[in-house]
Scaffold this active site. Sequence first.
Site, short mmCIF file in Angstrom:
data_model
loop_
_atom_site.label_atom_id
_atom_site.label_comp_id
_atom_site.label_asym_id
_atom_site.label_seq_id
_atom_site.Cartn_x
_atom_site.Cartn_y
_atom_site.Cartn_z
N CYS A 70 2.31 -7.29 16.45
CA CYS A 70 3.70 -6.85 16.32
C CYS A 70 4.66 -8.03 16.30
CB CYS A 70 4.09 -5.95 17.48
SG CYS A 70 3.20 -4.40 17.56
N CYS A 77 2.28 -9.20 21.85
CA CYS A 77 1.32 -8.68 20.86
C CYS A 77 1.53 -9.47 19.57
CB CYS A 77 1.54 -7.19 20.60
SG CYS A 77 0.50 -6.57 19.24
N HIS A 131 0.85 -1.19 0.00
CA HIS A 131 0.00 0.00 0.00
C HIS A 131 0.88 1.24 0.00
CE1 HIS A 131 0.92 0.39 4.22
NE2 HIS A 131 0.34 -0.77 4.51
N HIS A 136 4.11 1.33 2.30
CA HIS A 136 5.29 0.64 1.75
C HIS A 136 5.87 1.45 0.59
CE1 HIS A 136 2.50 -2.80 2.91
NE2 HIS A 136 3.49 -2.97 3.75
N LYS A 166 -6.43 7.43 10.29
CA LYS A 166 -5.42 6.39 10.19
C LYS A 166 -5.79 5.50 8.99
CE LYS A 166 -3.18 3.03 13.18
NZ LYS A 166 -3.33 1.67 12.78
#
Length: 512
Positions: free
Chosen positions: A128, A125, A17, A20, A298
């Site tokens: 992550c 997480c 997207h 990147h 966001k």
Amino acid sequence: MKFYITTPIYYVNDIPHVGHSYTTIAADVMARWKRLNNYDVFFLTGTDEHGAKIAAAAKTKDVTPQKLCDEMSAKFRQAWELLNISYTDFIRTTEQRHSIAVEKIIQILFDKGLIFKKKYEGLYCVGCERFYVPKDLDESGCCLFHKTKPVLQSEENYFFKLSSFQNALLERIADPHNEEYIEIQPEERRNEIIGKLKLGLEDVSFSRTAIEWGIPVPFDKEQTVYVWVDALVNYIAAIGYPENKSKFQKYWAADIHLMAKDILWFHSVIWPAILIGAGLSLPKKVYSHGFFTLSGSKMSKSLGNVISPKELVDKYGVDAARYLMATLIPFGHDGDISWQGLTLQYNTDLANNLGNLISRTVKMAEKYFNLTVPRTEPNLELVKEVANILKRSFAQNMDNLELHKASEVLRSAITLVNRQIEIDAPWKLAKTDTNKLASCIYSYLQTADIIAMHMLPFMPVISEKIWQITGASGNINEVAKKYFADTIIPATGFSISAAQLQASEILFPRIA
Ligand SMILES: [Zn+2]
């Protein structure tokens, strides 16, 4: 001189997207700029393919993880092809050359006693793929990036003695006179890193149990190397570590590791600690850019506001999309992008300013000289002024990755020529002084060529087109290399030899 620049390797749980694309376009602009400055550039990008998330996604789709990675990695390659990204190599962490390097590094650290086994309980997480300590989380105990609560996990893993690197890292990050100085950019994030380092470091888990989709730990096949550690090693694997010593020595250390700010810690602390531990030299610069929002929100799949490289290219064309992405936000900082903002910038900078300069100049050459401008002395004052404006700060801004500032310099040079056209009023000269008219038009063409050479890193195809339209001789890239090396100066080396122009075409059609 060599110049080694890297993007992060992109995690294949996502399709390419605008985020990147942003990092990759910036790296490409830098790589092209350095090539024009006669550097032997190695520009690396690639895909990060291991970890629990990939294994889970493959399971949902009922394919093998490898097949999923093949498909997703290909999408990144296609995106970079679309955006005319001139990478030297594209590494995948599922390649053998990569796993060889990872195993070697882990073994070295283990042999040096820097890796040990320990039972660990921590907040993990999954988004992550990493453990956090409570102080890393927000007030409600959620991951700052995923806004979800990490889960308590307990397992026996191999740990890296990161805690023992506190001083070694501080010396190299905080002291510009250190022989192994790592320059962290931008400044405010460097200060954050130094602040965190001063608080001390905790040992970090370097392996996981029960995650099969990964590189086995060489001395304990029950465990796989933690995906983040695995990923970092790509930067040395791609240039031949450990087997191709001459290639490795030629390109290491990296001149710039480029990434978004969320992974700065890995690149400026954990990666250098691994390298120090393995006895390898350190990257010279670690540059993290900001995050951006899309029209104030966001960017997320669920909001459906993700911009793909293809959408950008469909709307603006490849070169303009590259230019807009690279220059719209001050590089390094957070910012907001919107279709409206991109279109406004496109119309202002490209359709009106640059496009107008080229099209009006060629139209005049056509109208008054039937596209063959007589060879006369150009208005050297204008040519020199444009060259000087660019010389003063363009190169410096580019070298510092201040791409938006570099584009401001370009914009002011273009504006200057457009203003000079108004002052010269060639349409009046056509009636009174054709000699002076030819000299004026000749100078606009020359300045357009100088501007085109500077535009090359951003807009490689259109810059070349401008070069052809204005009838400049030679290959623009070769001439630009000489120009940036100061071996030719304006008005001598690259001047339009026959001044035989090509009929104008609209380079940047206005977009509503
Ligand atoms: Zn997270």
